[in-house]
Every structure is written in structure tokens, then in C-alpha cells.
Scaffold this motif. Structure first.
Motif, PDB file in Angstrom:
ATOM      1  N   PHE A 552       6.154   1.255  -2.059  1.00 30.26           N
ATOM      2  CA  PHE A 552       5.259   2.363  -2.401  1.00 30.26           C
ATOM      3  C   PHE A 552       4.789   3.052  -1.133  1.00 30.26           C
ATOM      4  O   PHE A 552       4.385   2.391  -0.162  1.00 30.26           O
ATOM      5  CB  PHE A 552       4.062   1.858  -3.204  1.00 30.26           C
ATOM      6  CG  PHE A 552       4.422   1.424  -4.597  1.00 30.26           C
ATOM      7  CD1 PHE A 552       4.594   2.351  -5.609  1.00 30.26           C
ATOM      8  CD2 PHE A 552       4.590   0.079  -4.890  1.00 30.26           C
ATOM      9  CE1 PHE A 552       4.922   1.946  -6.896  1.00 30.26           C
ATOM     10  CE2 PHE A 552       4.913  -0.330  -6.168  1.00 30.26           C
ATOM     11  CZ  PHE A 552       5.087   0.609  -7.180  1.00 30.26           C
ATOM     12  N   SER A 553       4.817   4.374  -1.163  1.00 30.26           N
ATOM     13  CA  SER A 553       4.523   5.151   0.046  1.00 30.26           C
ATOM     14  C   SER A 553       3.050   5.522   0.175  1.00 30.26           C
ATOM     15  O   SER A 553       2.612   5.877   1.274  1.00 30.26           O
ATOM     16  CB  SER A 553       5.360   6.432   0.054  1.00 30.26           C
ATOM     17  OG  SER A 553       5.071   7.222  -1.099  1.00 30.26           O
ATOM     18  N   ASN A 554       2.284   5.463  -0.916  1.00 27.00           N
ATOM     19  CA  ASN A 554       0.900   5.945  -0.847  1.00 27.00           C
ATOM     20  C   ASN A 554      -0.121   4.847  -0.562  1.00 27.00           C
ATOM     21  O   ASN A 554      -1.292   5.149  -0.292  1.00 27.00           O
ATOM     22  CB  ASN A 554       0.526   6.640  -2.161  1.00 27.00           C
ATOM     23  CG  ASN A 554       0.492   5.675  -3.334  1.00 27.00           C
ATOM     24  OD1 ASN A 554       1.374   4.838  -3.495  1.00 27.00           O
ATOM     25  ND2 ASN A 554      -0.543   5.788  -4.170  1.00 27.00           N
ATOM     26  N   TRP A 555       0.295   3.574  -0.630  1.00 33.73           N
ATOM     27  CA  TRP A 555      -0.657   2.486  -0.368  1.00 33.73           C
ATOM     28  C   TRP A 555       0.099   1.261   0.143  1.00 33.73           C
ATOM     29  O   TRP A 555       1.179   0.944  -0.363  1.00 33.73           O
ATOM     30  CB  TRP A 555      -1.410   2.117  -1.655  1.00 33.73           C
ATOM     31  CG  TRP A 555      -2.593   1.246  -1.401  1.00 33.73           C
ATOM     32  CD1 TRP A 555      -3.856   1.640  -1.111  1.00 33.73           C
ATOM     33  CD2 TRP A 555      -2.604  -0.188  -1.409  1.00 33.73           C
ATOM     34  NE1 TRP A 555      -4.673   0.552  -0.941  1.00 33.73           N
ATOM     35  CE2 TRP A 555      -3.925  -0.587  -1.125  1.00 33.73           C
ATOM     36  CE3 TRP A 555      -1.636  -1.164  -1.634  1.00 33.73           C
ATOM     37  CZ2 TRP A 555      -4.294  -1.924  -1.047  1.00 33.73           C
ATOM     38  CZ3 TRP A 555      -2.003  -2.495  -1.555  1.00 33.73           C
ATOM     39  CH2 TRP A 555      -3.318  -2.866  -1.263  1.00 33.73           C
ATOM     40  N   PRO A 556      -0.464   0.555   1.120  1.00 32.85           N
ATOM     41  CA  PRO A 556      -1.695   0.905   1.852  1.00 32.85           C
ATOM     42  C   PRO A 556      -1.459   1.994   2.897  1.00 32.85           C
ATOM     43  O   PRO A 556      -0.331   2.174   3.365  1.00 32.85           O
ATOM     44  CB  PRO A 556      -2.083  -0.415   2.512  1.00 32.85           C
ATOM     45  CG  PRO A 556      -0.789  -1.139   2.687  1.00 32.85           C
ATOM     46  CD  PRO A 556       0.079  -0.756   1.525  1.00 32.85           C
ATOM     47  N   THR A 557      -2.527   2.680   3.257  1.00 35.79           N
ATOM     48  CA  THR A 557      -2.466   3.740   4.248  1.00 35.79           C
ATOM     49  C   THR A 557      -3.017   3.223   5.577  1.00 35.79           C
ATOM     50  O   THR A 557      -3.467   2.078   5.684  1.00 35.79           O
ATOM     51  CB  THR A 557      -3.261   4.956   3.783  1.00 35.79           C
ATOM     52  OG1 THR A 557      -4.648   4.591   3.659  1.00 35.79           O
ATOM     53  CG2 THR A 557      -2.760   5.448   2.428  1.00 35.79           C
ATOM     54  N   SER A 558      -3.006   4.109   6.559  1.00 38.25           N
ATOM     55  CA  SER A 558      -3.544   3.727   7.871  1.00 38.25           C
ATOM     56  C   SER A 558      -5.053   3.525   7.815  1.00 38.25           C
ATOM     57  O   SER A 558      -5.622   2.851   8.678  1.00 38.25           O
ATOM     58  CB  SER A 558      -3.198   4.802   8.903  1.00 38.25           C
ATOM     59  OG  SER A 558      -3.724   6.068   8.485  1.00 38.25           O
ATOM     60  N   GLY A 559      -5.722   4.089   6.801  1.00 37.84           N
ATOM     61  CA  GLY A 559      -7.168   3.931   6.675  1.00 37.84           C
ATOM     62  C   GLY A 559      -7.595   2.804   5.768  1.00 37.84           C
ATOM     63  O   GLY A 559      -8.799   2.603   5.583  1.00 37.84           O
TER      64      GLY A 559
END
Length: 599
Positions: A552-559
Motif C-alpha cells: 500500500f502506497s498511502n500508509w505508513p507515511t513519513s509522518g
């Protein structure tokens, strides 16, 4: 002094003249039929019920007063001075109509009779209209009562209200009137409606006013259809016994097929916020039953903590302190009745959930007391229950895997199997009608054991053949994952656990999104998600979509504040995923695709 002669003469004339009552001349004029025109005759016939006789049937007699001069009468000097031209034209038309003798008389009689009929019909129609008006008023009241929103007409309406635009976002006091966060300007009528709605929300109708309205307008109560209510009551009567006879919840998992690419997830309050650990979280696991929302956490402070995970407050339940053993592994029994606590010691602790008692295993678990250096080498950190919970597989020294009898409660070893290298991981394969033990060695070789006969039925090497040190699978026996020290996770299909196949299985895909050693790996309940993580670097975690084997590309993010991830687990219904880190926090996330719905 004598009176003047002229005054005496005037007084004598006045006294000698007869005094007439006031208005006598006008009354005589009214009684004189000859002086009345046709219009007056019609009015008298309508008012007094007399017979209408046109003036043309009488003798034309011109009455002249004593004070008028003949020339004035003949010339019409002042008698028609106040008559307008339109009246003269009307009188001339009437005179022309009266020119016919018998026809005008019959026409007048018919007109009189028609007018009398009209008068009587108007009276009857008036009474009927009154009754209809009452019925209409009652019908309108009933209709407005059914609508429930009848209001009196406004005494005054400003036509410019519809042209006004009010900004709800710019004024802080008006933001509460918005229906959405992005909404800003509304019209005047809509602004008035929302103000009224807000006022009724803050100041609801008092109970005494509601009762008074019901007494005053009993017909305005809501009417329910008997068929719909009877159907609902009958359905409730049918479902209520089943609901009360079961101790299960009314919420069930949503049957959802995940789509690749984007994961619907939101962060919740930390699962252990009520009692945070003082060291790194070593183990996390949810209770195996969907009806018991309990989660355990084990940390470096040698404490086991239980929490009731509800997604809101996550209340803290209990803490169990084990002073003589650092807890590195904690797991629920498959039956959900107890918790197994292990660590770098040759013994274990068992915590009973029903009685709350903690029991330590016998010292002679391996047939010896372990003194000196031998005790330091003894460890039970790598272990796993079989699906039935009757046998516990424990990784021992020099490639041994010991089988502990858990059914009897004595905790004694009933058998062992031996590999050619040190044991790095054990896992019980799950599937219809089979349960086989799988073990991973230091040389990346996977063994498939027949526990009943204590023999190896299959052996194959992991792809890459180097650095493999963690093995796990899903509950349905569809996937098997093996992680390495290089951050690569090989995902295998069901052919990897089949004992009948002799060929070396090929991985479905090698996931190389992480670059450091894989330390945590977990499948979710329906085998659609795989979570992998590494505690070597911060924020090293990925979610894998198993049907497509993509990340999955949307999670986790850098934040995403993951930190150094030390353990991962999914809830039994996959609606929650818990992430433990080295700071003693257990982050809790809600998977919206698996959110429970009312069954």
C-alpha cells in the motif's frame, strides 16, 4: 319708545302664518309617486316589497314649488345642476328602454321575481358556504397537523432576504451553522432556516407545552400504519428470542474485499495510554475470541498488561509482574483461557484468566534442573501452540524442537524432533484436516514434521538460501512468509506446506521494500493483509495487499509516528491493528474496510 312700524308688520305676518313641522315638505315629496323616477321605484320594490310600476304609466305632472319661477322650471336652470353627464346618459338609456309599454312592464315583473330568487339563493348559498368553510378549515387543520410544520403567516416579509449572502466560515460564531466543513456562503432564506434550527436545538420545546398541544390538538398526533407496525412487531418478536438466547454481540465483521493501492486507515487513541510500559514492548496479541476485546502487552519492565480495546478510551484492566523472568514472548492459548509467558529462561509462566492465578512450570521441563552455564543457555523464547492448543512446540538447543503436553496441565515434554542446524523459528501449518509442524533452521532450510510419527516428511530451502530467521503463516493455510536479515520477505503459496509435494516451492513474490532485518511479521484474519516491520531503523513498516502482492502506497507515511517497531498484531476481526515500539507505546489504528456493522 314705540315700536317701529315695519317690524310690527313682519311679526304680524309671521304670527298669522301656520307653522309646519321640520321636514314636512320633504316627507310630502317622498309620498308623492308622481315625483319618483324609475330608479326610486325599483329600490322601493326591492326594499318594501311593493309592486314596481314604471313612471311612464302615470300622468306626467310637473310639480313646481311656490318659491320657484316658471322660467327656471321650463329652462331647467338649477334642478339638474348636480347631475353628471354619465347619469344623464344612463337616464336616457333607461327612458329608451321604458319606451315599450307592455314589454317593459312584463320585463320589470320578471326582473323583480329573478332578483327575489337570487336573494333567496344567496342566503342558502351563504349558509352552505359557511358549512363548507368550516369543513375546509377542519381539513386544513388535519393536513397541517399531518405535516407537523404549519406556521402562521408572517406579518411582514422583507423581499431582500432572498438576495442576501451570509458567510458562515468567516464568522466564528456562525461556523456551528454549517452542514459541512467546506461550506461557506448561504442565502438569506437558508440562513434564517439554520438560525431557527439552531435555536430549537438549544431551546427545545418544554414538556408542558408538548402535552398542552396534544390536549388542544389531539388529531395532530402522528398516525402509524397498522400494517407496518404489525410487521415490525412481528419481526421483532421473531428476532428477540434468538438475540436474547445468545451471548454473542450484535456486531459482525463486514464482508469486504480489499482493493490494492490505498488502505483506508485512521489512528485512534493509543491502546496502552492508560498504563504505558516503561520499556520496549516485546509482545502484543489480541484475544482469539471476537466476543472478548482484550489485548495483552508484554514489555521489558517484566510486566504483562491487559487492556479492553474499544477504540475510544481502551480502559486498563490488570498488570501481572514477573520479577524473575524478562518477558520476551506472550501469547493467548487458542482456547482463550490462559496466557503463556516465556523468556530467556528454561521455564515459563502461565496466567489463568478466570482465576487470576499465575503458575510457574516445573524445573525439570527438559529432564534436568539446569545448573550453572546450562541454565544460561536454556531458553523458551521461540515457541508456538498447535491449532487445538494441546501441544506446545518449543525451540531448544542444537536443533531440537521439544513437544510439550499442554492438555494434561503438567507441562512435561512428550517428544522431540531434531534438525541439522539451530532452530530460528517454528510454525504450525493450518488447513482443512491437517496440522503439521514447520521449523526454520539457520541454514534457511524449512522442515515439515509429522508430529504423530516424529519424522520429517518434507524439507526444502528458502529462496536466496541465506539470512532467513523468521517464519509465520496465515490461519487458512494459503500463505507462508519467511523473512531474512536483508529485509526481504518471501511469500509462498499453499504448495509450500503440502507434505505430498517433493518439489522445491517457488515464492509467489519477494517483497524487498525494507532494507533492514525483518523482526516482525503478521497476517490478518482473512489473509488479505500482511504487516512486516524491522526494529533496526525508525518507521520501518509496510502493509502488503496479499491478493495482488503489492504494498500500500498511502500508509505508513513519513509522518506516521511509528518509531522503532518491535511487535505487530491484528485483532480477531481485523478491525484494529496494534503497533508496539521501543518507547513503550502501543499505537492503535482502525482499518475502516473491516469496520463492524449491525448484523
Amino acid at each position: 319708545m314705540g315700536k317701529r312700524a315695519n317690524k310690527r308688520q313682519k311679526l304680524e305676518k309671521t304670527v298669522g302664518k301656520e307653522v309646519e313641522p321640520l321636514g314636512a315638505q320633504n316627507a310630502a315629496a317622498l309620498l308623492d309617486d308622481a315625483s319618483k323616477d324609475d330608479e326610486e321605484r325599483r329600490l322601493e320594490s326591492l326594499l318594501f316589497g311593493t309592486k314596481y310600476v314604471p313612471a311612464a304609466l302615470h300622468e306626467h305632472v310637473l310639480v313646481v314649488s311656490d318659491g320657484e319661477e316658471e322660467e327656471d322650471v321650463l329652462g331647467g336652470g338649477t334642478e339638474f345642476q348636480a347631475v353628471l353627464d354619465t347619469d344623464v346618459q344612463l337616464n336616457s338609456d333607461v327612458a329608451q328602454d321604458e319606451g315599450s309599454d307592455d314589454q317593459s312592464g312584463h320585463a320589470g315583473d320578471e326582473e323583480k321575481e329573478d332578483e327575489e330568487d337570487v336573494a333567496t339563493s344567496e342566503e342558502s348559498d351563504g349558509s352552505e358556504e359557511d358549512e363548507n368553510a368550516l369543513d375546509l378549515a377542519s381539513g386544513q387543520n388535519a393536513s397541517t397537523s399531518a405535516a407537523g410544520n404549519s406556521r402562521k403567516a408572517s406579518a411582514w416579509t422583507d423581499p431582500d432576504d432572498a438576495n442576501h449572502n451570509v458567510s458562515l466560515a468567516s464568522n466564528k460564531r456562525l461556523r456551528k451553522l454549517r452542514d459541512g466543513v467546506s461550506e461557506d456562503a448561504v442565502g438569506g432564506k437558508e440562513y434564517e432556516r439554520r438560525l431557527r434550527r439552531q435555536f430549537e436545538k438549544i431551546n427545545p420545546t418544554p414538556e408542558w407545552a408538548t402535552k398542552a398541544r396534544k390536549k388542544l390538538h389531539p388529531s395532530k398526533q402522528k398516525r402509524r400504519r397498522p400494517s407496518a407496525s404489525s410487521d415490525e412487531d412481528s419481526q421483532l418478536d421473531d428476532d428477540l428470542p434468538d438475540l436474547l438466547a445468545s451471548t454473542g454481540g450484535i456486531l459482525g465483521p463486514r464482508p469486504q474485499v480489499l482493493q490494492q493501492g490505498t488502505l483506508s486507515i485512521e489512528r485512534l487513541r493509543d491502546a496502552n495510554l492508560a498504563a504505558r510500559s516503561e520499556g520496549a514492548v516485546k509482545a502484543i496479541q489480541f484475544h482469539p475470541s471476537t466476543q472478548i476485546p482484550v489485548m495483552l502487552t508484554a514489555s521489558e519492565d517484566r510486566r504483562l498488561r491487559l487492556f479492553n480495546v474499544d477504540g475510544h478510551t481502551n480502559p486498563y484492566i490488570q498488570t501481572v509482574h514477573i520479577p524473575d523472568m524478562p518477558i520476551t514472548s506472550a501469547m493467548f492459548h487458542p482456547a482463550g483461557t490462559s496466557i503463556l509467558l516465556t523468556g530467556p529462561r528454561p521455564y515459563y509462566y502461565s496466567y489463568d484468566l478466570q482465576s487470576g492465578a499465575t503458575q510457574r512450570s516445573p524445573r525439570g521441563l527438559w529432564g534436568t534442573t539446569f545448573n550453572g552455564n546450562e541454565m544460561k543457555d536454556g531458553s523458551m523464547e521461540i515457541c508456538s501452540f498447535d491449532p487445538s492448543g494441546e501441544v506446545l512446540a518449543v525451540a531448544g538447543r542444537r536443533g531440537y524442537v521439544h513437544l510439550v503436553d499442554w492438555r494434561s496441565g503438567a507441562g512435561q515434554v512428550i517428544g522431540s524432533v531434531k534438525m541439522n542446524s539451530g532452530v530460528k523459528g517454528v510454525w504450525w501449518s493450518r488447513g482443512p484436516g491437517r496440522s503439521e509442524l514447520m521449523s526454520l533452521g539457520q541454514d534457511a532450510e524449512v522442515y515439515v514434521w509429522d508430529v504423530g510419527e516424529r519424522k520429517c516428511v518434507r524439507k526444502w530451502k528458502d529462496e536466496g538460501e541465506y539470512g532467513s530467521h523468521i517464519i509465520t503463516g496465515d490461519r487458512g493455510g494459503q500463505y507462508l512468509g519467511i523473512g531474512s536479515r536483508h529485509g526481504i520477505v518471501n511469500v509462498y503459496g499453499p504448495d509450500s506446506v503440502a507434505s505430498s509435494s517433493l518439489e522445491r516451492p517457488k515464492p509467489l513474490k519477494s517483497i524487498s521494500n525494507l532494507t533492514t532485518s525483518i523482526t516482525s511479521m503478521k497476517f490478518n484474519s482473512d489473509s488479505q493483509l500482511l504487516a512486516i516491520a524491522s526494529n533496526i531503523k525508525k518507521d520501518q513498516m509496510r502493509m502488503v495487499h496479499l491478493p495482488s502482492l503489492t504494498v500500500f502506497s498511502n500508509w505508513p507515511t513519513s509522518g506516521t509516528p511509528l518509531g522503532h517497531v518491535t511487535s505487530i498484531d491484528f485483532s480477531t476481526g481485523s478491525e484494529y491493528v496494534a503497533v508496539g515500539n521501543s518507547r513503550g507505546r502501543v499505537l492503535l489504528y482502525h482499518l475502516l474496510d473491516f469496520a463492524p456493522v449491525i448484523a
